[in-house]
Each structure stands twice: as C-alpha cells, then as structure tokens.
Design an enzyme around this catalytic site. Sequence first.
Site, short mmCIF file in Angstrom:
data_model
loop_
_atom_site.label_atom_id
_atom_site.label_comp_id
_atom_site.label_asym_id
_atom_site.label_seq_id
_atom_site.Cartn_x
_atom_site.Cartn_y
_atom_site.Cartn_z
N LYS A 173 0.85 -1.21 0.00
CA LYS A 173 0.00 0.00 0.00
C LYS A 173 0.87 1.24 0.00
O LYS A 173 1.61 1.48 0.96
CB LYS A 173 -0.89 0.02 1.25
CG LYS A 173 -1.90 1.16 1.20
CD LYS A 173 -2.52 1.44 2.55
CE LYS A 173 -2.02 2.70 3.20
NZ LYS A 173 -2.17 3.93 2.42
N CYS A 282 13.07 11.97 5.96
CA CYS A 282 13.25 11.54 7.36
C CYS A 282 14.68 11.78 7.83
O CYS A 282 14.93 11.83 9.02
CB CYS A 282 12.88 10.08 7.49
SG CYS A 282 13.80 9.05 6.33
P1 NAD Z 1 2.07 7.98 8.16
O1 NAD Z 1 2.51 7.14 9.30
O2 NAD Z 1 0.92 8.88 8.34
O3 NAD Z 1 1.70 7.07 6.90
C1 NAD Z 1 2.60 6.13 6.35
C2 NAD Z 1 1.80 5.04 5.69
O4 NAD Z 1 1.07 4.34 6.69
C3 NAD Z 1 0.76 5.54 4.69
O5 NAD Z 1 0.69 4.63 3.62
C4 NAD Z 1 -0.51 5.53 5.51
O6 NAD Z 1 -1.67 5.40 4.73
C5 NAD Z 1 -0.31 4.30 6.36
N1 NAD Z 1 -1.06 4.29 7.61
C6 NAD Z 1 -1.56 5.35 8.30
N2 NAD Z 1 -2.23 4.91 9.38
C7 NAD Z 1 -2.14 3.55 9.39
C8 NAD Z 1 -2.63 2.54 10.26
N3 NAD Z 1 -3.34 2.82 11.35
N4 NAD Z 1 -2.35 1.26 9.96
C9 NAD Z 1 -1.61 0.96 8.88
N5 NAD Z 1 -1.15 1.86 8.00
C10 NAD Z 1 -1.40 3.15 8.26
O7 NAD Z 1 3.37 8.75 7.69
P2 NAD Z 1 3.48 9.83 6.53
O8 NAD Z 1 2.87 11.08 7.06
O9 NAD Z 1 3.00 9.23 5.27
O10 NAD Z 1 5.06 9.97 6.41
C11 NAD Z 1 5.81 10.84 7.16
C12 NAD Z 1 6.54 10.10 8.26
O11 NAD Z 1 7.32 9.05 7.72
C13 NAD Z 1 7.52 10.99 8.98
O12 NAD Z 1 7.41 10.75 10.36
C14 NAD Z 1 8.86 10.52 8.47
O13 NAD Z 1 9.95 10.75 9.33
C15 NAD Z 1 8.61 9.07 8.28
N6 NAD Z 1 9.59 8.50 7.38
C16 NAD Z 1 10.54 7.66 7.89
C17 NAD Z 1 11.50 7.12 7.05
C18 NAD Z 1 12.56 6.18 7.57
O14 NAD Z 1 13.22 5.55 6.76
N7 NAD Z 1 12.75 6.06 8.87
C19 NAD Z 1 11.49 7.44 5.70
C20 NAD Z 1 10.51 8.30 5.22
C21 NAD Z 1 9.56 8.82 6.07
#
Ligand code: NAD
Length: 480
Positions: A173, A282
């Site tokens: 997803k 990130c």
């Molecule tokens: P998010 O957690 O809101 O969403 C990430 C994904 O998870 C999306 O596909 C979303 O639809 C899904 N999701 C949301 N709620 C969910 C649930 N309850 N169950 C399962 N899936 C769910 O994050 P975002 O806003 O899309 O991304 C930004 C965040 O990602 C920032 O905190 C950033 O630091 C982090 N990030 C981390 C890395 C890393 O490698 N550590 C890399 C890129 C981004």
Amino acid sequence: MLTIKNLINGQSVEPIAGNYLDNINPATGEVYARIPDSDERDVDAATAAANAAFPAWSTTPKEKRSAALLKLSSLIEKNLDKLALAETNDQGKPLWLSKSVDIPRAVSNFHFYATAALHTHTEAHAMEQTAINYTLRTPIGVAGCISPWNLPLYLFTWKIAPALAAGCTVVAKPSEITPMTAYILGELSIEAGFPPGVLNIVHGLGPKVGMSIVSHPQIPAISFTGGTKTGEIISATAGPMFKKLSLELGGKNPTIVFADADFDKTVQTAVRSAFSNQGEICLCGSRLLIERSIYEKFKDAFVQEVKKLKVGDPLVEENWLGAIASKPHFEKILSYIDLAKQEGGQLLCGGNTVTPSGRCANGYFIEPTVFENLPFDCRTNQEEIFGPVVTLQPFDTEEEVLQYANSTRYGLACSLWTSDLSRAHRLANQLQFGIVWINCWLLRDLRTPFGGMKGSGVGREGGFEALNFFTEERNVCIRI
Ligand code: NAD
C-alpha cells in the site's frame, strides 16, 4: 480525470465498494485524479492472490526471479520521465529532484536486490566431532509493505524489491497522498511479465487498507515506513499476532558542526540537508548545533545561502523547493512556525507562505525557515516537523552537544562535521542514531544497514538485512 486502480492478481481492478478518494496536486491545489478508497475486502482479495502465487514464486529459481526484477528495473528506467513527472505532480517536489534522485533510486532498488539475491549465503556451526548445524532461510510468505508520501516510489520499491527478490509475494500500500507512481509501477510489473498475484497493490487510507494488511492473519511480515505514532499503532496490532516487523519511523536529526570543520563545505551541505525535498526527508538535519566560537559566522553564511533558495512551481528548473505534499501537512508546518515563535524563537529568515503567480497560485508553499534562540528541550527542538523549518543552536563542549543531540525520542540519523578524526570516532560511538554521517550527508551505499534507534524504528533495511527480514530462519542440526 485519471482513475487509479488496484493491482490484484495481475489485473487492474476497481475497489470492491466502488468508492474513490480525490488525488490532489499540491502545487496547484487541484484534484487531478481519483484513487480507490479500498477496504478489507480488497486486501482479502489481494492476500488470496498473493497466497496462491506464493508456492510457485518462492520456488522459482532465483536467477529467474532476478531476471524479472531486472526487467522491471529497466522498465522504470525507460519510463523515467513519465514517472518523474507523475511523482512531482503527486508530491510537489521539484521535477529535477524526481528525475535525479527519486526515480533513479527506484531503478537501483530493483537492480540492487535482483543481483544481491544471487549472492546470499547461510551460516554453518560445526560442533567438533558431534554435529553440524546449518541455517536454512526460506521466504516467509506474503509480505505486507506500507510506505509514506515523502519519497513515494523510492521507498515503496525499497521494500517491494527485497521482498520479491527473497521469494515472497507482496501486498503493498502506497500513501494515499502519493499513489500515482505506485500505480504506474503496477502497470509496469504486468509489462515485465510478473506472474499474477506476485505483486499486489491496494490503494486507500491507512486506518482502512493499511490496518487490514497489518491485521491480516495470512500476512506474517510487515515492513512499514511512516510516522512514529502510526508505528505504535502497527506494533500494538501486529505484536500480539507475533508478526515479523520492520519499522522505519520519524526523526529529528542533528547536524553537528565543530569549529575545525571545512567551513564552506559544511555550510553548503547543511543547507542541502535542511531543505532538500522541502525538508520532507526523514534524514533531513533540522537541528543545527554549532560550536560557539564559529556560531555567528556560521549563522550569517547559512542564512545567506538559505535566502538564495527559490520556492515555487516544481516544474520550473530554478526552483529549489517545491510544494508541501498536502494541505494538512502544510497547516501542520505553519502551526510549528507559530509554536517556535511562542517558545521565544528568533526568526532569522523565512516563516511565510509563498503564493506563486500563475498555475501554482493555490498551491501549498512555505519559505525555508530558520530560527535561533530556542532551548534544546523545547517542543520545536524535540518534535518532528518534517518541513522546511530548522533551528540553530550554539554549544561549548562535546558533552553538551551529545546531550542536545541525544535528547529527543528519535534516533534516526545525524551528521557530524569536524576535521578531528579521533573526535569523529569518539562521538560516532556515543551518538544514539542508526546512521552517523561524518563530513557528509545522505551518502548512501545500499549494502549498509539503514534504520533508526529509539522512537525512529525497529530493525534495519538495506543490504542482506532486508533480504533476511523476508525469510524465516531454521536451524538444521545433523548428528555426525
Ligand atoms: P504515516 O505514518 O501517516 O503514513 C505512512 C503510511 O502508513 C501511509 O501509507 C498511511 O496510509 C499508512 N497508515 C496510516 N495509518 C495507518 C494505520 N493505522 N495502519 C496501517 N497503516 C497506516 O506517515 P506519513 O505522514 O505518510 O510519512 C511521514 C513520516 O514518515 C515521517 O514521520 C517521516 O519521518 C517518516 N519516514 C521515515 C523514514 C525512515 O526511513 N525512517 C522514511 C521516510 C519517512
């Protein structure tokens, strides 16, 4: 208007309920496509297809799996311009960045894992005259891969490629905010001749589609990249089901500058690290910790460089920052700019929204913003903003800078600037981050372990670690 579809069992299909969400171009604020608002029935169908495909895919000779992945890699490369434009329209990032970083990296992800999987080995433990043990690794089954919106295709393929290369089938997803390149990837996987059911992509909202993947009893491994809060929810669901979990979460990364660092190189890279991709990486360095003796000089040079960065239409080559990925995120960043002011921050530059003329007049743009005068433990310096907002702070001693750097709940990445090699090694050992860059930033070798400590995640991606994640280990003990 373009309608995105799910990829299930090798076919582009409508969501079962027939519902769609709007897909917005953040640079214009306009709805330009529809995305499936899928639910657990679509995830069930995708998982059934992935399960049915698993026996054949997992026993396909790895050379053949490798060839399929290489074909997909070259199709991504062939479609680089189309994918880069789609990424920019969906995410808001400058087109030059999509072309030079995001899509080339998706090409590399498939290429890297297609070839890495040919070079795996397993361990053996001999018990002198008694027995020999060997480790057998077999693909774990259907892998659930969930990715965020900041580096859409880059991170989506960073999970899918090792899963497929290891012999798993996949239910994936992408973020509902940036679904377009994942959709195109699905089409390319059909063109590459992937057997039906090997790669399935279900679009929709996190709590519906994402949670259905996380809680599905027939998906034994979850690879997730996203926010720390979402990681907590996923852990709480998948933990009691004893699923294998890889969590790549948020960060609040320091850039540490000592007086003996190469000044010009440090300033240039610190600016890039702070504001690349609108600060929505990130790994971006958002807390700049600067040795007091050069603080004023560094501040002046840094702010002068930041003021040169142009913000605007991501299709215009000279713009260095494009649009913020979504309206809610745009509002969140603005609320942090307000918070920084309330906490006593001194604004050095930026702090405003930008309204370009022409097609981007309704887009979500924010100036690169720099604050000083904020204590290390205030909310602005502790919470992830994930936008073009950074703080500058002086320090006097190594002990002090270690305290500042390690003070947040996060531990993803840091970059350290010094010409004193002993200090670099000493601090690298004490900085609580999964990635420590010394005199560089975002210099990536795909073989290295990638991931964070503390609230930044569990497990590591990259190299053979990711391939191993998608396998189950078995110790076989043979008596001699
Ligand atoms: P998010 O957690 O809101 O969403 C990430 C994904 O998870 C999306 O596909 C979303 O639809 C899904 N999701 C949301 N709620 C969910 C649930 N309850 N169950 C399962 N899936 C769910 O994050 P975002 O806003 O899309 O991304 C930004 C965040 O990602 C920032 O905190 C950033 O630091 C982090 N990030 C981390 C890395 C890393 O490698 N550590 C890399 C890129 C981004």
